[in-house]
Scaffold this active site. Structure first.
Site, short mmCIF file in Angstrom:
data_model
loop_
_atom_site.label_atom_id
_atom_site.label_comp_id
_atom_site.label_asym_id
_atom_site.label_seq_id
_atom_site.Cartn_x
_atom_site.Cartn_y
_atom_site.Cartn_z
N SER A 198 0.61 -0.86 0.01
CA SER A 198 -0.36 0.14 0.18
C SER A 198 0.69 1.02 -0.42
CB SER A 198 -0.70 0.02 1.64
OG SER A 198 -2.03 0.55 0.99
N ASP A 241 -5.73 -4.23 -2.08
CA ASP A 241 -5.07 -3.33 -1.00
C ASP A 241 -4.59 -4.66 -0.30
OD1 ASP A 241 -3.65 -2.22 1.10
OD2 ASP A 241 -4.71 -0.62 0.37
#
Length: 294
Positions: free
Chosen positions: A38, A183
């Site tokens: 991320s 993610d």
């Protein structure tokens, strides 16, 4: 001195990672290989492309984070449109502007695809929801029929940053159809385990930067209603796998930067808050590095 590095996810809290990098760089450490999830994947990609901490701070100071909130156009009333887009598109924002910005910054350093980087110098974590497994990019792309070397680094970072329900997931095609990718923090927010899966003896120290406290200082999730439970559920998914892993080993090689949980998606963060996060990350890293025995 060359080291290997791991940067955790954390959304907007990732500004603290820049401060940590500044402290690491000031002590003469250079990264040979990097891994990130991320926000950590973004910082790792910029470092791998050759950006110094000073350069990263400069481009972040100029950046208007609000431009990443690229909603799809619709003639429907805004509240209704948001819910419909969330239902059908699986995210409030497209994420195209984020990928475009990352691509531009990497291109300025001559990096477009993974072939422009030294082999194994950058690995990025994403989550394959269709098959329920962690994706290590670019390593795992071959199983989807995709050439790892020609895959854009910016697209890999975009995949790793696709916070569920916030950004639309990335769809990739494989022989079975569309694969939904979100993610990386859903399955592994701090992939220090990547450097332990290697069979060969470590050639360099591995240093991690994690946007949370150590396993002994984790905050307890307060759950009073269904919304609290959803937040706790997501936090548990993000951290449980990695926390169990690093609670047994590696803590002596990790810079912990505990931060308030509510910051993750505050894209309207002020310049003062950005600077505060960078300074805090530098302070935590400086304190750690003064006594790091690598």
């Amino acid at each position: 001195m060359y080291i290997d590095g791991v940067f955790s996810g954390g959304g907007i809290k990732g500004f603290a990672l820049i401060g940590a990098y500044q402290a690491i760089e000031s002590r003469g450490f250079m990264f040979k290989r990097m891994a990130g999830t991320s926000a950590g994947s973004l910082i790792a990609a910029l470092i791998s492309a050759g950006y110094t901490s000073t350069e990263i701070i400069e481009i972040m100071e100029e950046l208007d984070l609000g431009k990443f909130l690229d909603q799809r156009k619709t003639i429907l009333p805004t509240p209704l449109a948001k819910w419909l887009l969330l239902y059908w598109r699986l995210g409030l924002y497209k994420g195209d502007m984020l990928e475009k910005w990352i691509s531009q910054k990497l291109r300025e350093k001559g990096v477009v695809s993974f072939k422009d980087l030294p082999p194994q110098s950058l690995r990025i974590i994403a989550s394959d929801l269709s098959n329920g497994r962690i994706m290590v990019l670019p390593d795992d792309l071959e199983r989807y029929g995709i050439s790892p070397l020609t895959f854009p680094v910016a697209r890999a970072v975009r995949m790793s940053c696709s916070l569920p329900y916030f950004f639309e997931p990335v769809k990739i095609k494989d022989p079975q159809g569309n694969i939904i990718v979100v993610d990386g923090g859903v399955l592994s927010n701090f992939p220090i385990w990547l450097f332990d899966e290697e069979k060969e003896k470590k050639k360099r120290p591995v240093l991690g930067v994690k946007l949370s406290g150590s396993s002994q200082h984790q905050e307890i999730n307060k759950i009073n209603n269904a919304i609290d439970m959803f937040g706790a559920l997501f936090e548990t998914m993000k951290n449980a796998h990695d926390t169990r892993y690093i609670s047994r080993r590696h803590e002596k090689n990790i810079i912990f930067i505990p931060l308030e949980s509510g910051l993750t998606t505050e894209f309207n963060v002020t310049e003062e808050k950005k600077l505060e996060l960078i300074q805090y990350g530098r302070h935590r890293a400086d304190a750690f590095l003064r006594s790091w025995c690598y």
